[in-house]
Each structure stands twice: as C-alpha cells, then as structure tokens.
Design an enzyme around this catalytic site. Structure first.
Site, PDB file in Angstrom:
ATOM      1  N   ARG A 104       0.761  -1.146   0.097  1.00 35.36           N
ATOM      2  CA  ARG A 104       0.198  -0.168  -0.005  1.00 35.36           C
ATOM      3  C   ARG A 104       0.825   1.249   0.182  1.00 35.36           C
ATOM      4  O   ARG A 104       1.690   1.374   0.756  1.00 35.36           O
ATOM      5  CB  ARG A 104      -0.840   0.020   1.412  1.00 35.36           C
ATOM      6  CG  ARG A 104      -1.813   0.863   1.417  1.00 35.36           C
ATOM      7  CD  ARG A 104      -2.908   0.559   2.381  1.00 35.36           C
ATOM      8  NE  ARG A 104      -2.835   1.657   3.580  1.00 35.36           N
ATOM      9  CZ  ARG A 104      -3.798   2.417   3.853  1.00 35.36           C
ATOM     10  NH1 ARG A 104      -4.991   2.177   3.237  1.00 35.36           N
ATOM     11  NH2 ARG A 104      -3.708   3.165   4.656  1.00 35.36           N
ATOM     12  N   THR A 108      -0.791   7.764  -1.130  1.00 35.02           N
ATOM     13  CA  THR A 108      -1.955   7.841  -2.193  1.00 35.02           C
ATOM     14  C   THR A 108      -3.051   6.855  -1.623  1.00 35.02           C
ATOM     15  O   THR A 108      -4.427   6.789  -2.131  1.00 35.02           O
ATOM     16  CB  THR A 108      -1.647   7.148  -3.473  1.00 35.02           C
ATOM     17  OG1 THR A 108      -0.952   6.019  -3.240  1.00 35.02           O
ATOM     18  CG2 THR A 108      -0.500   8.311  -4.184  1.00 35.02           C
ATOM     19  N   ASP A 200      -4.531 -15.544   8.496  1.00 35.02           N
ATOM     20  CA  ASP A 200      -3.506 -14.730   7.594  1.00 35.02           C
ATOM     21  C   ASP A 200      -2.637 -16.045   6.802  1.00 35.02           C
ATOM     22  O   ASP A 200      -1.845 -16.807   7.542  1.00 35.02           O
ATOM     23  CB  ASP A 200      -2.320 -14.159   8.369  1.00 35.02           C
ATOM     24  CG  ASP A 200      -1.604 -13.085   7.297  1.00 35.02           C
ATOM     25  OD1 ASP A 200      -0.701 -13.862   6.502  1.00 35.02           O
ATOM     26  OD2 ASP A 200      -1.721 -12.033   7.347  1.00 35.02           O
ATOM     27  N   ASP A 203       1.283 -15.993   6.859  1.00 32.49           N
ATOM     28  CA  ASP A 203       1.709 -16.384   8.122  1.00 32.49           C
ATOM     29  C   ASP A 203       1.593 -17.924   8.490  1.00 32.49           C
ATOM     30  O   ASP A 203       2.616 -18.553   9.104  1.00 32.49           O
ATOM     31  CB  ASP A 203       0.788 -15.625   9.197  1.00 32.49           C
ATOM     32  CG  ASP A 203       1.305 -13.942   9.227  1.00 32.49           C
ATOM     33  OD1 ASP A 203       2.051 -13.586   8.350  1.00 32.49           O
ATOM     34  OD2 ASP A 203       0.738 -13.511  10.150  1.00 32.49           O
TER      35      ASP A 203
HETATM   36  N1  URA Z   1      -5.104 -11.973   3.744  1.00 37.52           N
HETATM   37  C1  URA Z   1      -5.138 -13.019   4.353  1.00 37.52           C
HETATM   38  O1  URA Z   1      -4.027 -13.826   4.708  1.00 37.52           O
HETATM   39  N2  URA Z   1      -6.223 -13.265   5.363  1.00 37.52           N
HETATM   40  C2  URA Z   1      -7.308 -12.520   5.326  1.00 37.52           C
HETATM   41  O2  URA Z   1      -8.342 -13.198   5.917  1.00 37.52           O
HETATM   42  C3  URA Z   1      -7.289 -11.412   4.560  1.00 37.52           C
HETATM   43  C4  URA Z   1      -5.887 -11.112   4.026  1.00 37.52           C
END
Ligand code: URA
Length: 209
Positions: A104, A108, A200, A203
C-alpha cells in the site's frame, strides 16, 4: 471461461479447505493441504483454455489429441501466493513463473507494485494470477492492472477464499478477468481479514508474521 466468479463445488476441495480453516492445523499440515487444494483447483482454473487438435501416433494407429494453444504463465502475488504455486506447477510443470509484489502506498493509499518480474511475451500467454485470499481486492486488482500494463491479455485470477467486498472491487476494476475460488465467505472485518476465513494465509504457510 466466462468472466465472473466460479466457486469450485467439489467435496475434496471443500474438505481440504475445512482443514486449512481449522486454527489447530499444524504449519506442516497447512502447507500440505494448501499444496493439494491448489493442485485440485488447477483443473477448474484452466477449464476452457484454448486448445487445438493434434495427431498422435499410438502403438496401434493415429489418434486425434489436443494441445494447449498458448503457453501458461503463473504469477503469484508475494508472498502468500507462493503457497499455491507448487501445487499448480504439479499440474502445469512447463508453465513459466513470474512474480509480483504489492504494497500500500501510504501517500496515495493505493496499491503500489514494489516488484514485478514477468516474461516479456506475457501477452501471448494464458496468465493465472494467484493469491489465496481475495480480501479488499486492492492488491489483486492492482496486480492485474500492472500485468495488463505489461501486455497480459488472457488473465484469470485464482484464489482460495473470497468475500463479497473483494469480489465487488476486483470485478468492478476488471470485469474481463474470470475469478476462480474455493469459497465466498461472509465479510471482511475491521482489520481487513476475511470472516470466517482461515486467518493470515502467508503467516500460516511460512510460519512467520
Ligand atoms: N489476507 C489473509 O491472509 N487473510 C485474510 O483474511 C485477509 C487477507
């Protein structure tokens, strides 16, 4: 494949996705299941790719077969997209692999490409853009825009879990790009995580935040 969203309705895909969702799935199992579901999803993601007839000689006679018209380029969005790459490569071992990294831009608030390495002749290929989670849709839509700037014409977006917000954003910006997913979940939460989702994906796949 028509533009629009295809949700893969298959018991093997659904059961693997359930294991990926479970919070107590170990990192090793998460990797194996992501690999496996990505292999299975490749059949749907490549449905309808252009093919032409070829003649092959069997041990008994000639047969009419088929081959893909265009080369395939896979472009995982860094880093979580890498988790789906090897499963897809199992099915498309000769595909070329590009990489794209999106972040990101804090001035902007728009997605900015920090890394892009794709084949120069990407315009002649069928391109699968890959990211497990279609959450806000900003990075995937930004990545697709960058690939179009690089000349990509025949794009499909492959994800594991989408949500209505992400689908609306992505298909609003790229109505021409088909989306293939294993599920459309309920919503995004205030931290832009998909609910119920799986957490995630990067992760959990890499074992690092
Ligand atoms: N990215 C992820 O890994 N999990 C989500 O829930 C949203 C974005």
């Amino acid at each position: 494949m028509q533009a629009g969203v295809t949700v893969i309705d298959h018991p093997l895909v659904k059961s693997l996705l359930s294991r990926l969702r479970a919070a107590d799935t170990s990192p090793g199992s998460f990797r194996r299941h992501l690999h496996e579901i990505s292999r299975l999803m490749t059949f749907e993601a490549t449905r309808g790719l252009g093919s032409r007839e070829v003649q092959v000689q069997t041990p008994l006679s000639e047969a009419t077969g088929a081959e893909l018209v265009r080369p395939v380029v896979l472009v995982p969005i860094l880093r979580a997209g890498l988790g789906m790459l090897n499963g897809i490569l199992d099915i498309l071992p000769d595909a070329q692999v590009g990489h794209i990294g999106m972040a990101r831009d804090e001035s902007t608030h728009r997605p900015a490409t920090y890394y892009c390495n794709v084949p120069a002749d990407i315009g002649a290929a069928d391109v699968l853009l890959i990211d497990p989670m279609l959450a806000t849709g900003h990075s995937s839509a930004g990545a697709a825009a960058r690939l179009k700037e690089q000349g990509a014409k025949n794009l499909r977006f492959v994800c594991l879990v989408a949500c209505p917000e992400g689908i609306a954003h992505f298909t609003g910006e790229h109505p021409d790009i088909p989306v293939v997913t294993a599920a459309i979940d309920d919503r995004l939460d205030e931290n832009a995580y998909i609910v119920p989702g799986l957490g995630d994906a990067g992760d959990r796949y890499f074992g690092t935040p």
